[in-house]
Write an enzyme that holds these catalytic residues in place. Structure first.
Site, PDB file in Angstrom:
ATOM      1  N   PRO A  59       0.788  -1.230   0.000  1.00  0.00           N
ATOM      2  CA  PRO A  59       0.000   0.000   0.000  1.00  0.00           C
ATOM      3  C   PRO A  59       0.821   1.283   0.000  1.00  0.00           C
ATOM      4  CG  PRO A  59      -0.187  -1.164   2.102  1.00  0.00           C
ATOM      5  CD  PRO A  59       0.476  -2.090   1.142  1.00  0.00           C
ATOM      6  N   ASN A  60       0.353   2.216  -0.794  1.00  0.00           N
ATOM      7  CA  ASN A  60       0.886   3.580  -0.888  1.00  0.00           C
ATOM      8  C   ASN A  60       2.222   3.685  -1.630  1.00  0.00           C
ATOM      9  OD1 ASN A  60      -1.295   4.818   0.573  1.00  0.00           O
ATOM     10  ND2 ASN A  60      -0.488   3.811   2.388  1.00  0.00           N
TER      11      ASN A  60
ATOM     12  N   ARG B 294       5.181  11.265  -2.218  1.00  0.00           N
ATOM     13  CA  ARG B 294       4.800  10.881  -0.863  1.00  0.00           C
ATOM     14  C   ARG B 294       5.991  11.085   0.077  1.00  0.00           C
ATOM     15  NH1 ARG B 294       4.787   4.687   1.333  1.00  0.00           N
ATOM     16  NH2 ARG B 294       3.837   5.174   3.341  1.00  0.00           N
TER      17      ARG B 294
ATOM     18  N   TYR C 264      10.954   8.890   1.709  1.00  0.00           N
ATOM     19  CA  TYR C 264      10.929   7.870   0.651  1.00  0.00           C
ATOM     20  C   TYR C 264      11.657   8.268  -0.626  1.00  0.00           C
ATOM     21  CZ  TYR C 264       7.504   5.678   3.683  1.00  0.00           C
ATOM     22  OH  TYR C 264       6.883   5.087   4.766  1.00  0.00           O
TER      23      TYR C 264
ATOM     24  N   ASN D 157       8.110  -5.412  -0.896  1.00  0.00           N
ATOM     25  CA  ASN D 157       7.953  -4.346   0.091  1.00  0.00           C
ATOM     26  C   ASN D 157       6.488  -4.343   0.522  1.00  0.00           C
ATOM     27  OD1 ASN D 157       7.721  -2.094   1.649  1.00  0.00           O
ATOM     28  ND2 ASN D 157       8.972  -0.787   0.335  1.00  0.00           N
TER      29      ASN D 157
ATOM     30  N   ALA E 109       2.981  -0.876   4.938  1.00  0.00           N
ATOM     31  CA  ALA E 109       2.378  -0.846   6.281  1.00  0.00           C
ATOM     32  C   ALA E 109       1.949  -2.237   6.762  1.00  0.00           C
ATOM     33  CB  ALA E 109       1.183   0.097   6.281  1.00  0.00           C
TER      34      ALA E 109
ATOM     35  N   HIS F  76       3.781  -4.516   9.460  1.00  0.00           N
ATOM     36  CA  HIS F  76       3.669  -4.376  10.912  1.00  0.00           C
ATOM     37  C   HIS F  76       2.371  -4.947  11.466  1.00  0.00           C
ATOM     38  CE1 HIS F  76       6.866  -1.685   9.775  1.00  0.00           C
ATOM     39  NE2 HIS F  76       6.019  -0.896   9.130  1.00  0.00           N
TER      40      HIS F  76
ATOM     41  N   ASP G 142       1.429 -15.772   7.097  1.00  0.00           N
ATOM     42  CA  ASP G 142       1.012 -17.154   6.829  1.00  0.00           C
ATOM     43  C   ASP G 142       1.247 -17.549   5.375  1.00  0.00           C
ATOM     44  OD1 ASP G 142       0.285 -17.428   9.462  1.00  0.00           O
ATOM     45  OD2 ASP G 142      -1.878 -17.281   9.110  1.00  0.00           O
TER      46      ASP G 142
ATOM     47  N   GLU H  68      12.163  -9.311   2.116  1.00  0.00           N
ATOM     48  CA  GLU H  68      11.433  -8.130   2.590  1.00  0.00           C
ATOM     49  C   GLU H  68      12.319  -6.898   2.407  1.00  0.00           C
ATOM     50  OE1 GLU H  68       9.906  -8.569   6.657  1.00  0.00           O
ATOM     51  OE2 GLU H  68      10.145  -6.407   6.917  1.00  0.00           O
TER      52      GLU H  68
ATOM     53  N   HIS I 161      12.545  -2.588   2.711  1.00  0.00           N
ATOM     54  CA  HIS I 161      11.988  -1.300   3.114  1.00  0.00           C
ATOM     55  C   HIS I 161      12.900  -0.189   2.645  1.00  0.00           C
ATOM     56  CE1 HIS I 161       8.852  -3.138   5.356  1.00  0.00           C
ATOM     57  NE2 HIS I 161       9.738  -3.936   5.913  1.00  0.00           N
ATOM     58  N   ILE I 162      12.308   0.821   2.079  1.00  0.00           N
ATOM     59  CA  ILE I 162      13.067   1.966   1.574  1.00  0.00           C
ATOM     60  C   ILE I 162      13.687   2.728   2.746  1.00  0.00           C
ATOM     61  CG2 ILE I 162      12.792   4.207   0.436  1.00  0.00           C
ATOM     62  CD1 ILE I 162      10.503   2.779  -1.232  1.00  0.00           C
ATOM     63  N   SER I 163      12.881   2.958   3.772  1.00  0.00           N
ATOM     64  CA  SER I 163      13.345   3.710   4.939  1.00  0.00           C
ATOM     65  C   SER I 163      13.879   2.746   5.999  1.00  0.00           C
ATOM     66  CB  SER I 163      12.179   4.512   5.526  1.00  0.00           C
ATOM     67  OG  SER I 163      11.174   3.638   6.014  1.00  0.00           O
TER      68      SER I 163
ATOM     69  N   ARG J 291      12.377   4.996  12.910  1.00  0.00           N
ATOM     70  CA  ARG J 291      11.116   5.729  12.798  1.00  0.00           C
ATOM     71  C   ARG J 291      10.208   5.425  14.000  1.00  0.00           C
ATOM     72  NH1 ARG J 291       8.762   4.957   7.020  1.00  0.00           N
ATOM     73  NH2 ARG J 291       7.527   6.743   7.732  1.00  0.00           N
TER      74      ARG J 291
ATOM     75  N   ARG K 121       6.618   0.898  13.780  1.00  0.00           N
ATOM     76  CA  ARG K 121       7.249   0.350  12.573  1.00  0.00           C
ATOM     77  C   ARG K 121       8.423  -0.568  12.889  1.00  0.00           C
ATOM     78  NH1 ARG K 121       5.054   3.609   8.408  1.00  0.00           N
ATOM     79  NH2 ARG K 121       4.538   5.654   9.224  1.00  0.00           N
TER      80      ARG K 121
HETATM   81  C1  DHK Z   1       6.897   1.718   3.513  1.00  0.00           C
HETATM   82  C2  DHK Z   1       5.726   2.028   4.143  1.00  0.00           C
HETATM   83  O1  DHK Z   1       4.665   2.425   3.440  1.00  0.00           O
HETATM   84  C3  DHK Z   1       5.605   2.025   5.607  1.00  0.00           C
HETATM   85  O2  DHK Z   1       4.305   1.711   6.035  1.00  0.00           O
HETATM   86  C4  DHK Z   1       6.617   1.104   6.271  1.00  0.00           C
HETATM   87  C5  DHK Z   1       8.045   1.140   4.240  1.00  0.00           C
HETATM   88  C6  DHK Z   1       8.031   1.372   5.723  1.00  0.00           C
HETATM   89  C7  DHK Z   1       9.364   1.485   3.559  1.00  0.00           C
HETATM   90  O3  DHK Z   1      10.252   2.072   4.169  1.00  0.00           O
HETATM   91  O4  DHK Z   1       9.518   1.120   2.387  1.00  0.00           O
HETATM   92  O5  DHK Z   1       6.580   1.302   7.656  1.00  0.00           O
END
Ligand code: DHK
Length: 146
Positions: free
Chosen positions: A12-13, A20, A25, A76, A79, A82, A89, A100, A102-104, A109, A113
């Protein structure tokens, strides 16, 4: 000829990358990442499919369908990292290596997270290197030699 395939899956997102929270990011878009990783995997004679969904159940469906179709997944979960027992599963149920990404740096943070429900069932985790994390994950799934 059978072409080896990797799946890049974004939650998502992440379709909003580029507009964003740029300070967290970065300025790049999801399309930029797709272009870069496609080129990288093609250099190894692999093919990349890229999918993004804002919906937990759809991510579960995509991972179920990926089993047997791909050689690995760069994921990735955003959200859902978490919160999602369903993604935990399904990653456990399929026999694909899932990395897995994660960009950040989720550990620097907010506290909510810091926990990943997925890390324990993933092949590995790459966190905090911006879009470079996708490249590192691809390299971890690709053979050592081109
Ligand atoms: C991206 C998200 O949208 C967050 O909800 C995660 C992750 C971190 C990222 O760093 O790629 O907490």
């Amino acid at each position: 000829m059978y072409l080896k395939r990797l799946l890049m899956l974004n939650g998502p997102n992440l379709n909003l990358l580029g507009k964003r929270e740029n300070e967290v990011y970065g300025e790049f878009t999801l399309q930029d990442i797709e272009n870069e990783i496609t080129k990288l995997v093609e250099d190894y004679g692999y093919r990349l499919d890229s999918k993004q969904s804002n919906h937990e159940g759809e991510l579960v469906d995509i991972l179920q369908a990926a089993d047997g179709e791909y050689d690995g997944v760069i994921f990735n979960p955003a959200a859902y990292t978490h919160t999602s027992v369903a993604l935990h599963d399904v990653i456990k149920a399929i026999s694909l290596p899932v990395i897995e990404v994660h960009i950040s740096n989720i550990h620097s943070r907010e506290e909510f997270r810091h926990k990943s429900l997925l890390a324990s069932v993933c092949y590995g985790q790459i966190i905090g290197f911006g879009k470079q994390g996708y490249r590192l994950a691809a390299l971890a799934l690709l053979p050592e030699q081109k």
